[in-house]
Design a protein around this motif. Structure first.
Motif, PDB file in Angstrom:
ATOM      1  N   ARG A 228       1.306  39.258 -26.397  1.00 14.28           N
ATOM      2  CA  ARG A 228       0.569  39.306 -27.674  1.00 14.28           C
ATOM      3  C   ARG A 228       1.156  38.344 -28.710  1.00 14.28           C
ATOM      4  N   LEU A 229       2.270  37.727 -28.366  1.00 14.26           N
ATOM      5  CA  LEU A 229       2.903  36.769 -29.267  1.00 14.26           C
ATOM      6  C   LEU A 229       2.744  35.362 -28.732  1.00 14.26           C
ATOM      7  N   GLN A 230       2.536  34.418 -29.640  1.00  8.85           N
ATOM      8  CA  GLN A 230       2.322  33.021 -29.253  1.00  8.85           C
ATOM      9  C   GLN A 230       3.176  32.097 -30.102  1.00  8.85           C
ATOM     10  N   LEU A 231       3.830  31.165 -29.449  1.00  7.04           N
ATOM     11  CA  LEU A 231       4.631  30.170 -30.169  1.00  7.04           C
ATOM     12  C   LEU A 231       3.736  28.998 -30.554  1.00  7.04           C
TER      13      LEU A 231
ATOM     14  N   ALA B 171       1.128  40.003 -32.436  1.00  3.63           N
ATOM     15  CA  ALA B 171       1.517  41.406 -32.605  1.00  3.63           C
ATOM     16  C   ALA B 171       2.651  41.767 -31.659  1.00  3.63           C
ATOM     17  N   ILE B 172       3.538  42.607 -32.153  1.00  2.00           N
ATOM     18  CA  ILE B 172       4.641  43.102 -31.350  1.00  2.00           C
ATOM     19  C   ILE B 172       4.433  44.600 -31.145  1.00  2.00           C
ATOM     20  N   ALA B 173       4.560  45.051 -29.917  1.00  2.00           N
ATOM     21  CA  ALA B 173       4.365  46.464 -29.608  1.00  2.00           C
ATOM     22  C   ALA B 173       5.642  47.232 -29.930  1.00  2.00           C
ATOM     23  N   VAL B 174       5.509  48.302 -30.724  1.00  2.00           N
ATOM     24  CA  VAL B 174       6.659  49.101 -31.139  1.00  2.00           C
ATOM     25  C   VAL B 174       6.495  50.516 -30.607  1.00  2.00           C
ATOM     26  N   PRO B 175       7.435  51.004 -29.792  1.00  2.00           N
ATOM     27  CA  PRO B 175       7.361  52.380 -29.281  1.00  2.00           C
ATOM     28  C   PRO B 175       7.466  53.389 -30.422  1.00  2.00           C
TER      29      PRO B 175
ATOM     30  N   GLY C  12       5.667  58.342 -25.406  1.00  2.00           N
ATOM     31  CA  GLY C  12       4.978  57.374 -24.566  1.00  2.00           C
ATOM     32  C   GLY C  12       3.971  56.501 -25.295  1.00  2.00           C
ATOM     33  N   ARG C  13       3.917  56.618 -26.624  1.00  2.00           N
ATOM     34  CA  ARG C  13       2.969  55.826 -27.405  1.00  2.00           C
ATOM     35  C   ARG C  13       3.640  54.577 -27.973  1.00  2.00           C
ATOM     36  N   SER C  14       2.850  53.552 -28.173  1.00  2.00           N
ATOM     37  CA  SER C  14       3.308  52.348 -28.875  1.00  2.00           C
ATOM     38  C   SER C  14       2.161  51.839 -29.729  1.00  2.00           C
ATOM     39  N   GLU C  15       2.512  51.078 -30.740  1.00  2.00           N
ATOM     40  CA  GLU C  15       1.504  50.553 -31.664  1.00  2.00           C
ATOM     41  C   GLU C  15       1.811  49.088 -31.953  1.00  2.00           C
ATOM     42  N   PRO C  16       0.763  48.238 -31.984  1.00  2.00           N
ATOM     43  CA  PRO C  16       1.005  46.828 -32.290  1.00  2.00           C
ATOM     44  C   PRO C  16       1.137  46.590 -33.795  1.00  2.00           C
ATOM     45  N   PHE C  17       2.083  45.746 -34.180  1.00  2.00           N
ATOM     46  CA  PHE C  17       2.273  45.374 -35.580  1.00  2.00           C
ATOM     47  C   PHE C  17       2.269  43.853 -35.671  1.00  2.00           C
ATOM     48  N   GLU C  18       1.472  43.340 -36.596  1.00  2.00           N
ATOM     49  CA  GLU C  18       1.410  41.893 -36.794  1.00  2.00           C
ATOM     50  C   GLU C  18       2.720  41.382 -37.387  1.00  2.00           C
ATOM     51  N   VAL C  19       3.240  40.301 -36.825  1.00  2.00           N
ATOM     52  CA  VAL C  19       4.451  39.676 -37.359  1.00  2.00           C
ATOM     53  C   VAL C  19       4.287  38.165 -37.387  1.00  2.00           C
TER      54      VAL C  19
ATOM     55  N   ASN D  95      14.970  23.869 -35.981  1.00  2.00           N
ATOM     56  CA  ASN D  95      16.142  24.288 -35.221  1.00  2.00           C
ATOM     57  C   ASN D  95      15.894  25.651 -34.560  1.00  2.00           C
ATOM     58  N   PRO D  96      15.645  25.674 -33.250  1.00  2.00           N
ATOM     59  CA  PRO D  96      15.403  26.937 -32.552  1.00  2.00           C
ATOM     60  C   PRO D  96      16.682  27.662 -32.156  1.00  2.00           C
ATOM     61  N   PHE D  97      17.826  27.198 -32.668  1.00  2.00           N
ATOM     62  CA  PHE D  97      19.099  27.840 -32.363  1.00  2.00           C
ATOM     63  C   PHE D  97      19.622  28.671 -33.538  1.00  2.00           C
ATOM     64  N   LEU D  98      18.968  28.552 -34.710  1.00  2.00           N
ATOM     65  CA  LEU D  98      19.349  29.326 -35.885  1.00  2.00           C
ATOM     66  C   LEU D  98      18.424  30.527 -36.034  1.00  2.00           C
ATOM     67  N   SER D  99      18.951  31.611 -36.594  1.00  2.00           N
ATOM     68  CA  SER D  99      18.142  32.819 -36.768  1.00  2.00           C
ATOM     69  C   SER D  99      16.895  32.514 -37.589  1.00  2.00           C
ATOM     70  N   PRO D 100      15.735  32.942 -37.134  1.00  2.00           N
ATOM     71  CA  PRO D 100      14.492  32.713 -37.883  1.00  2.00           C
ATOM     72  C   PRO D 100      14.274  33.793 -38.933  1.00  2.00           C
ATOM     73  N   GLU D 101      13.288  33.578 -39.778  1.00  2.00           N
ATOM     74  CA  GLU D 101      12.878  34.588 -40.753  1.00  2.00           C
ATOM     75  C   GLU D 101      11.641  35.296 -40.212  1.00  2.00           C
ATOM     76  N   THR D 102      11.543  36.594 -40.466  1.00  2.00           N
ATOM     77  CA  THR D 102      10.421  37.381 -39.965  1.00  2.00           C
ATOM     78  C   THR D 102       9.641  37.968 -41.135  1.00  2.00           C
ATOM     79  N   TYR D 103       8.308  37.898 -41.040  1.00  2.00           N
ATOM     80  CA  TYR D 103       7.427  38.328 -42.134  1.00  2.00           C
ATOM     81  C   TYR D 103       6.391  39.342 -41.641  1.00  2.00           C
ATOM     82  N   ASP D 104       5.861  40.063 -42.610  1.00  2.00           N
ATOM     83  CA  ASP D 104       4.758  40.998 -42.393  1.00  2.00           C
ATOM     84  C   ASP D 104       3.488  40.341 -42.939  1.00  2.00           C
ATOM     85  N   PRO D 105       2.761  39.545 -42.135  1.00  2.00           N
ATOM     86  CA  PRO D 105       1.634  38.777 -42.663  1.00  2.00           C
ATOM     87  C   PRO D 105       0.420  39.630 -43.017  1.00  2.00           C
ATOM     88  N   ALA D 106       0.323  40.827 -42.436  1.00  2.00           N
ATOM     89  CA  ALA D 106      -0.855  41.672 -42.670  1.00  2.00           C
ATOM     90  C   ALA D 106      -0.681  42.604 -43.866  1.00  2.00           C
ATOM     91  N   GLY D 107       0.493  42.607 -44.475  1.00  2.00           N
ATOM     92  CA  GLY D 107       0.730  43.507 -45.598  1.00  2.00           C
ATOM     93  C   GLY D 107       0.765  44.967 -45.178  1.00  2.00           C
TER      94      GLY D 107
END
Length: 261
Positions: free
Chosen positions: A31-34, A48-52, A56-63, A75-87
């Motif tokens: 569900r994730l694309q680079l 979307a990332i699936a979160v348990p 046995g349930r999981s829910e997708p959250f947009e990131v 630079n793909p070797f440094l920690s990236p920033e993560t956002y909640d684009p859907a609010g």
């Protein structure tokens, strides 16, 4: 403001790294694309990332995961920033979400800094899942009026968070050790230099990791870190200078009754 890296500056090792991340996502996180755009020197992971959620349930959250961009390029070797684009989560400091939707998963200088490892992307995605799980738990605690609302460990906001971190991480050091570390902040930390703690070992074999984190904290909020270290030294000095004799006892180190009167 520094200019963006020019197009076509992606290094060969970075290109290989992106290819590895792309393969990992295709296999483990469909569900994730680079999305890599060398023209504007940006790279993002969207979807979307699936979160348990238990039972046995999981829910997708947009990131939205944004790779670091430096003067030398993406630079793909440094920690990236993560956002909640859907609010999905409130933009609230108490929920550790910035106004632009960025997840505050740690203070800048406490970043795990293992994104460059072979499994760095997998580790980062698991930390996002943990952070979102904390958000869901927080929502439940708010609904049931359970305090504190935030269920996990946390530091204060802004400067206070840095002050708390400094206080926690000098616990156990002597006054002179804290003072020496403060003075060493502006010196390049050569691994073979004597450790500022005053012991007999070199920095590389002693407080290297901790001192690197302290220097990183000072790089972010130098005045705050300096002031807190100074206050800690002053407080420790005050405690050490406080007389410990029983009430009424003389504090003269060598009293001479013959000189009285």
């Amino acid at each position: 403001m520094s200019a963006r890296p020019a197009a076509g500056t992606l290094r060969s090792d970075a290109r290989r790294r992106f290819a590895q991340h792309e393969q990992y996502l295709a296999k483990h996180e469909p569900r994730l694309q680079l999305v890599l755009d060398e023209g504007v020197a940006t790279a993002q992971i969207i979807g979307a990332i699936a979160v348990p959620l238990g039972a046995g349930r999981s829910e997708p959250f947009e990131v939205l995961i944004c790779y670091a961009s430096t003067e030398k390029g993406i630079n793909p070797f440094l920690s990236p920033e993560t956002y909640d684009p859907a609010g999905r989560f409130p933009r609230d400091a108490d929920r550790h979400v910035e106004g632009d939707g960025r997840f505050c998963m740690w203070l800048p200088h406490t970043d795990p800094r293992d994104f460059d490892q072979p499994d760095g992307l997998a580790r980062h995605l698991e930390r996002i899942r943990e952070f979102i799980t904390l958000q869901i738990t927080c929502e439940d605690r708010i609904a049931r009026d359970i305090t504190p609302h935030w269920p996990g460990q946390e530091w204060g906001h802004g400067d206070e968070g840095y002050r708390e971190w400094v206080r926690q991480h000098v616990d156990g050091l002597t006054t002179s050790q804290v003072a020496r570390f403060a003075l060493a902040l502006d010196s390049p930390p050569f691994p073979r230099m004597p450790c500022p703690c005053g012991g007999r070992r070199k920095l590389a074999d002693c407080h290297r990791q901790w001192f690197q984190a302290l220097r990183a904290a000072a790089h972010q909020r130098k005045n705050t870190v300096w002031q807190e270290l100074h206050q800690i030294v002053m407080a420790k000095n005050a405690v050490e200078l406080t007389p410990t004799s029983p009430p009424g006892a003389s504090t003269d180190p060598d009293p001479d009754p013959g000189n009285a009167g």
